[in-house]
Design a protein around this motif. Structure first.
Motif, mmCIF file in Angstrom:
data_model
loop_
_atom_site.group_PDB
_atom_site.id
_atom_site.type_symbol
_atom_site.label_atom_id
_atom_site.label_comp_id
_atom_site.label_asym_id
_atom_site.label_seq_id
_atom_site.Cartn_x
_atom_site.Cartn_y
_atom_site.Cartn_z
ATOM 1 N N HIS A 65 8.283 -1.116 39.083
ATOM 2 C CA HIS A 65 7.236 -1.488 40.039
ATOM 3 C C HIS A 65 5.883 -1.316 39.371
ATOM 4 O O HIS A 65 5.772 -0.722 38.291
ATOM 5 C CB HIS A 65 7.318 -0.614 41.291
ATOM 6 C CG HIS A 65 7.217 0.859 41.017
ATOM 7 N ND1 HIS A 65 6.017 1.516 40.900
ATOM 8 C CD2 HIS A 65 8.179 1.803 40.795
ATOM 9 C CE1 HIS A 65 6.227 2.799 40.642
ATOM 10 N NE2 HIS A 65 7.540 2.995 40.568
ATOM 11 N N SER A 67 1.687 -3.171 38.940
ATOM 12 C CA SER A 67 0.771 -4.302 39.110
ATOM 13 C C SER A 67 1.337 -5.523 38.400
ATOM 14 O O SER A 67 1.770 -5.436 37.249
ATOM 15 C CB SER A 67 -0.606 -3.962 38.553
ATOM 16 O OG SER A 67 -1.182 -2.871 39.251
ATOM 17 N N GLU A 82 0.939 -6.032 43.756
ATOM 18 C CA GLU A 82 1.978 -5.029 43.571
ATOM 19 C C GLU A 82 3.377 -5.631 43.715
ATOM 20 O O GLU A 82 3.637 -6.389 44.650
ATOM 21 C CB GLU A 82 1.795 -3.897 44.584
ATOM 22 C CG GLU A 82 0.469 -3.158 44.448
ATOM 23 C CD GLU A 82 0.325 -2.487 43.093
ATOM 24 O OE1 GLU A 82 1.282 -1.818 42.666
ATOM 25 O OE2 GLU A 82 -0.740 -2.657 42.461
ATOM 26 N N LYS A 112 4.202 -6.626 47.650
ATOM 27 C CA LYS A 112 3.625 -5.706 48.634
ATOM 28 C C LYS A 112 3.401 -6.382 49.972
ATOM 29 O O LYS A 112 3.476 -5.743 51.032
ATOM 30 C CB LYS A 112 2.305 -5.144 48.092
ATOM 31 C CG LYS A 112 1.711 -4.032 48.949
ATOM 32 C CD LYS A 112 0.450 -3.466 48.310
ATOM 33 C CE LYS A 112 -0.123 -2.342 49.151
ATOM 34 N NZ LYS A 112 -1.362 -1.773 48.528
#
Length: 299
Positions: A65, A67, A82, A112
């Protein structure tokens, strides 16, 4: 079904697969590396080498996980920064030229903002094509696909033909299988149903390939057949380095190079203008590396 639950089941699948390969091969064991990704997450890479049947094989699990790089955002046409990605990927390079190379991967990707999708595939790359073996392989995939959607097998089989295709050689990588990506609820299935389909494809690998290993591992082979295997492995390398999206994604997201490149065979040959004799078993293989073959006709 949360991303953590999906990752846990993928990790359990890695255990099942490596245990099956070990028990089928004999006394060899996978070496495990547990690694962490600098940007977030990590995984377990398991590699087997110089075993009785498998010359080199890798079964990887990852859950990462962080950016999302701008070039990946642009490529995927998403805005969320994200991401979370988890999956199992594997490759088996057998010693015996009559045991086919096999690849499988299943994966889950989530942003995200809630956007998600599943992807994956499984395909077989025989050095010498056994039509009945190819038919049995495709039939097993079709049975799983048909449980979830009447169009899945043909759609994903065509996708595999197109994806596992070396355009610069004008030949498919092998006899194909299925390939799918960006599966979400637009397919008419719930997230749980899609995950059930994906994990069942993953669970199909171990018994399917173990049966092939047991049947073909002791087949006699000549120096010529081994030489042909090494040259066919060259095509495998060409595809993975020039065309495979998974390799590119791993590199672009700063993935672990050793794990990404575990798919490379231990030994390979490229010979300038390699001669293939007319009407030879090798020529027969090349003649069948075409898109759109209905392998089920050989059942």
């Amino acid at each position: 079904m949360t991303k953590e639950q999906i990752a846990d089941q993928f990790k359990a699948l890695q255990d099942t697969i490596t245990q099956t390969i070990e028990s089928t091969d004999g006394n060899a064991r996978f070496k495990e590396d547990i690694w962490q990704r600098e940007g977030g997450g990590g995984g377990r890479s398991r590699v087997i080498a110089k075993a009785q049947i498998i010359e080199k094989g890798g079964v990887n699990f990852s859950a990462v996980h962080g950016s999302l790089p701008d070039k990946i955002k642009t490529k995927l046409k998403v805005k969320s920064d994200e991401f979370f990605a988890t999956g199992v990927s594997l490759i088996m390079h057998p010693e015996n030229p009559h045991v086919p190379i096999v690849h499988m991967n299943i994966r889950y990707f989530e942003l995200k903002d809630g956007t998600y999708w599943f992807g994956g595939g499984i395909d077989l790359t025989p050095i010498y094509i056994d039509k009945k073996e190819a038919a049995d392989f495709h039939q097993a995939l079709k049975l799983v696909c048909d449980k979830y959607h009447p169009e899945f097998y043909q759609k994903f089989k065509t996708w595999a033909d197109d994806y596992f295709y070396l355009s610069h050689r004008d030949e498919t990588r092998g006899i194909g299988g299925i390939f799918f990506d960006h599966l979400n609820e637009s397919e008419g299935l719930t997230k749980d149903e899609l995950f059930s389909f994906v994990i069942e494809i993953g669970q199909l690998f171990a018994p399917l390939y173990a049966a092939i290993m047991k049947k073909k591992a002791n087949s006699p082979y000549s120096e010529q057949e081994k030489d042909w295997q090494l040259h066919r492995r060259g095509r495998y390398v060409e595809f993975n380095l020039l065309q495979d999206k998974g390799t590119r994604f791993g590199i672009d997201t700063n993935g672990r190079a050793e794990s990404i490149l575990v798919s490379m065979p231990p030994e390979v040959k490229w010979t300038y203008q390699y001669e293939i004799k007319a009407n030879s078993p090798e020529a027969n293989t090349i003649s069948q590396l075409k898109k759109g073959t209905n392998w089920l006709q050989y059942l």
